[in-house]
Each structure stands twice: as structure tokens, then as C-alpha cells.
Scaffold this motif. Sequence first.
Motif, PDB file in Angstrom:
ATOM      1  N   GLU A  20       2.531   1.824  -3.281  1.00  0.00           N
ATOM      2  CA  GLU A  20       1.590   2.352  -4.265  1.00  0.00           C
ATOM      3  C   GLU A  20       1.373   3.849  -4.054  1.00  0.00           C
ATOM      4  N   GLU A  21       1.167   4.210  -2.770  1.00  0.00           N
ATOM      5  CA  GLU A  21       0.901   5.622  -2.447  1.00  0.00           C
ATOM      6  C   GLU A  21       2.076   6.534  -2.803  1.00  0.00           C
ATOM      7  N   ASN A  22       3.291   5.992  -2.665  1.00  0.00           N
ATOM      8  CA  ASN A  22       4.468   6.842  -2.868  1.00  0.00           C
ATOM      9  C   ASN A  22       5.188   6.557  -4.183  1.00  0.00           C
ATOM     10  N   GLN A  77       8.559  13.163   1.709  1.00  0.00           N
ATOM     11  CA  GLN A  77       7.207  13.347   1.146  1.00  0.00           C
ATOM     12  C   GLN A  77       6.879  14.835   1.046  1.00  0.00           C
ATOM     13  N   LYS A 127       0.834  -1.192   0.000  1.00  0.00           N
ATOM     14  CA  LYS A 127       0.000   0.000   0.000  1.00  0.00           C
ATOM     15  C   LYS A 127       0.878   1.255   0.000  1.00  0.00           C
ATOM     16  N   LYS A 128       1.851   1.264   0.892  1.00  0.00           N
ATOM     17  CA  LYS A 128       2.745   2.430   0.993  1.00  0.00           C
ATOM     18  C   LYS A 128       3.515   2.643  -0.301  1.00  0.00           C
TER      19      LYS A 128
END
Length: 630
Positions: free
Chosen positions: A508-510, A584, A505-506
Motif C-alpha cells: 500500500e505504502e509503495n 524509493q 502494508k508495504k
Amino acid sequence: MAKKQFKAESKRLLDLMINSIYTNKEIFLRELISNASDALDKRHYLSLTDPKYSADKKDLKITIERHQDTRQLVIEDHGVGMNAEELEKNLGTIAKSGSAEFRESLEKAEKNVDIIGQFGVGFYSAFMVAKHITVESRAAKEDKAYSWTSSGDDGYVISEIQKDTVGTRIILDLKDDTDDEKYSKYLEEFTIRDLVKKYSDYVRYPIEMECTKSAPDPTDKDKTIETQEIETLNSMVPLWKKPKSKIKPEQYNEFYKGKFNDWEDPQKVIHYNVEGNVSYTALLFIPSKAPYNFYYQDFEPGLQLYSHNVFIMDKVKDLVPEYFRFVQGLVDSDDLSLNISREILQQDRQVKLIAKSIEKKIQSALEDMLKNERSEYEKFFDNFGLNLKYGIYKDYGMHKETLQDLILFHSSKDGKYVTLKEYTERMPKDQKAIYYACGKTIDEISALPSMAKLKDKNYEVLYFLDERDEFVSSIMQKYTDHPFQSINKGDLDLDSEEEKKEKEKKTEENKDMLTALKDALGDKVKEVRISSRLKDDPVCVVADEGVSLEMEKYMSQDPMNPNKVKASKILEINPDHPVFAKLQKIYASSPDELKDYASVLLDQALLIQGLPIEDPVAYAKKVADLLVKA
Ligand code: ADP
């Protein structure tokens, strides 16, 4: 003839001998007797193929003469002898004079006289007790004889002499007695008797000396008559042919030191007898220290070979596998023919059988030591472990089965040595791989970013402190069913299903930020990804499958092909570290600045790993800029 000077190293060794305060001066006799015995052996061996070397049986002996009036001690043999050239070569220079390690040791020895015996300084040791030495010698098959005389410090003279018999006569003019040292004791019957018993009892030629015998006077009961009779001082039974129960540890030790030029007792004695398909006796020793040149080319491994108690050949390599080349000793087999040559030896079926059986014996002796005398084994391993590891990766891992249970590694559990068996037996049920990490010191490895997580999981990590360790693991690939896994390579597979999902998930998000970081670093890395091996550190660099970071380091030291072999590197980022949040933020606000962060983080990860960074100056500048900004 003109006086000649000794070669430099010989001269220094001689000075050492002349001024020696060594307490074991008596070993000189052992050295001279052992040279005489070797000379007789050589003559015998040559006579097998050339009858001109044959000696009268009655001449196959060593004679000692004591002359009180002239203070001379004489040791004589009828062995091969030496001609003028050989006198020059053998006594004017020491055999090892070419070797750099030997020279270094001489330098050390000049500070503390411990070198004596360690290098088999042999003949020169006679200068510890003699102020002048004459060597008279006639080589077999030659008419002329020569003498070599020297007082040690002022060179030597070689002259032609008259000598009727083949062989060598060594005349020692003993030093004058001092308060500390009574050299005249070497003229006493009981001293010589004692020394021969102690050091040379097993010599297989009779060592003869004139001794005093007392017998009751037949004409007068109260009186005794003293007569002089030639006596054989040694029992001549080779030590290895005596029953084990009759041999004292000191006898093994003396035998070993005398015969194999060591000055320390062996760590282990392996003495056994095999009857059957092929019959032989072996007397093997594991030295308690690696010989000074063990890891150099000039070290000559191999066992002595005897047949029917008769010496045949020295340094027979084929009798002991290379990975056990530290073993010294001898093999005596009645199944071998006396005039076997080195060439035949290699193909001889009996020799092969003996070699196989010796290998098994050494292996099981080592396994026993590991099981029953752990600290002794660890000492052994410190001396010769490197050689065992080398044995594992040599010959494409052909011998790994034999050796894999004999190697030790330090580990993260308690810093102590562990075997692979112990490691796998005590690992948690959920652990599949054998984890290892490379580094120069335990501290360096403990500080590696990926260590913390493994510690959390209670996974033990092997410390690969030696460059060869990783070769060992890559040749072995696995031990029992457990593959070797570097903590700095590939995917460690430490996560639970849940954690895996979280990571995906992380990622994908980043995705975009990770791609931007990768683009910023160009082909310095193959990938930038979210890490599951980090706990406290922000980043680490790992290798993809294939060449590891350590191998890259190792190969880059090879002057023949620097920089040819490169690991494919991956920069991993810890998503739970504040640095990640900062990245980020930067990426969201001013993506251009990400470039500098990427490059600083990669360099940092490389530094932690002990790898060189491309441009230290640029790195320092970027760090300074970031500090100013922060
Ligand atoms: P090492 O015996 O270790 O080779 P030494 O200094 O004792 O060293 O002797 C050097 C060499 O001199 C020997 O290798 C041998 O060739 C020769 N030598 C010594 N003593 C004798 C002897 N009694 N008869 C024949 N050669 C000898």
C-alpha cells in the motif's frame, strides 16, 4: 559370378571381427546355432498356413560336423533357407547399417573392441575364428540353391550350386593356430559339447554331432571299443520351463545375452509361472544398460511369444505396456493357439489378461527393488527413469497411479534421490505443497533467489533437472493431497498472518512506485510486486498461474512454434534489500531515472532464471551508466 564388395558399415564390422582380440570368440557358435534355430522356427511358423513349408520331423534339427583333416567346422539346418537375394541382403549388409547411432558406435568400437555382441552382430562373429566362410543355402519352396563365400576383407561371391535339401549349411575354414589362440580347439568334441551346453542348451531343436563312445570290448575285458555315434548335445528343455530352484544365475545370464543380443548380464531377472484364469510362464529381464537405440524410433519393444514351448512371434508389443518397454523376455502360454496372427493377437482376450498380469508383476518387481535394493533401483532409474516419467504424462495421465511411486527426484535435502512418498512423509506439518524448481544443474537451482527462504523454513525442494519433470508434475497436479508448486510461480503462500499484513502494508505504502515500475516495463511483465519469497536477493521473476518459465523455455526450442507460448511474468522485489530503499529514494527525487533501474532489474532477474534478455547490448550499457553514477 563377380565378386561384390560389402556395404561400408558391414565392411568395418567385418574388419573388426577379423582382427578381433575379443576374449569371447567362442560366442560365434551360439550366434550360428541361434540363427539356425530361428530359421527352423520360421519354417515351422510358415508351415502353419502353407503346407509347402512343412518339414519332415526328423529334419527339425541342427547338425554340427567337425572335419579335422580339412580344419572345417560345419553348422547345418533345414530351416527356411535363403535365396540369392536373401543371401545378398542378409549377409552382404548388416541389418542395422542404416542407423546413425550404430555407425557412431562402430566408430567408437574401432578404438576399443567392445561392440561385439552388443548389437547382435550375429553371423559376422564367425569371422573371429574363420578365415573363409561358405554359406550354402536353399530356400523353402525354391528349386535353386546358392552359395555365398567370403574371406571377409575382399568381398563375397554368390553362385548357383547344387543342393538337394532345403536349409542352410555354413562351412567355416578355421583360422591357423597362433601362439595365443588355438583355433583347432573348435574341432574338438569336448569344446563343442561345452559350448553347446553353456550357450545353447535350451535350444528347442536337437543339436546333433558325431561323438566318440567307448564301450568295453566283449571279447577282451581289458580293452574298450570306440565307436562313433550321433548324439544330441542339448537338453532342449526351455530354460523357462525348468524350476527356478534348478536354475543358476549364470544360466539366466547366458540365456539372456544369447537371446536378446546384449553383452552384459541383465540387472534383474523376473521368472514366474501363473496358473488359473489364464496360465502362462514368463521369463523377463531388465537390462543393466539402456540399449543404444532405446530412446530412438528404431528401438522395437515387445516380448517373445511362445505357445507350448514353440516360438510364435517376436517383439509382441501388446504384452507389455509402453512405460515398461525396457523389459525384454518371453511369455509362454498353452492357452494360445499356435497359429494366432498379429492382428488377432491384439484383440485376444487371453493376451489382454496376460498383458495385465505381466504389468502387475513388473510393477511389483520394481517396487520390491526400490524397497529392498535401493542402490540397484537408482541404477535402474538412471537407465530407464525417463521412460517411466514419460509414462506418467502420456495418455493424459491415465497411468499415473501405477507409476507415481516408482519415480525419483533429486532434492535439496541432501542432493540424493527421493520418492514422492518419502518427500511427503518427511515434510514439516505446516507444509502443504510439494515444492520444486527447474534448472539444468543442482548448482543452478540452489542459486535461485527463492531457494533461501524455503531453506529457512526447512522446506525441501525437488530438483527438476529434466525438461519432462514439469510435465509430470503438471499432469499429476498433486500427490496424495499435496499439490505441486513451482518455487518460481504464482503465490508460494509462505507467510504467516502477521507477515501477510506487513506485506500488504508495504504494498500500500509503495503503490505508486510499484505502478511506476510496471509502467516503465510495459507489457514485458504483468505486474511488479513486493515479494515474500526472497531473502538475500533483490529481485526475481516468477510466472503467474498457467505457463511456467520452464515451459516457455522448452516451447521456444520447438522449431515448429517458437515464441508462441509465453509465460505471464511477474517481477518481484525484496522489500528488505538495500536496492529497494534505493528505488524509493530515486522515485522520490527523480522518478524519470526509475525506468533504467526497472529495466536493469528485470534483465538481471531473467538472467538468474536462465531466460534470454531482449537486448543484451542495451542492458550492458545501462549497467555501465549506473556504475558510473554510483
Ligand atoms: P540377426 O540374426 O541378428 O538378424 P545375423 O547377422 O546373425 O543377424 O543374420 C542376418 C540374417 O541372415 C538373419 O536375420 C537371417 O535372416 C539370415 N540368416 C542367418 N543365418 C541363417 C540361417 N541359418 N538360415 C536362414 N537365414 C539365416
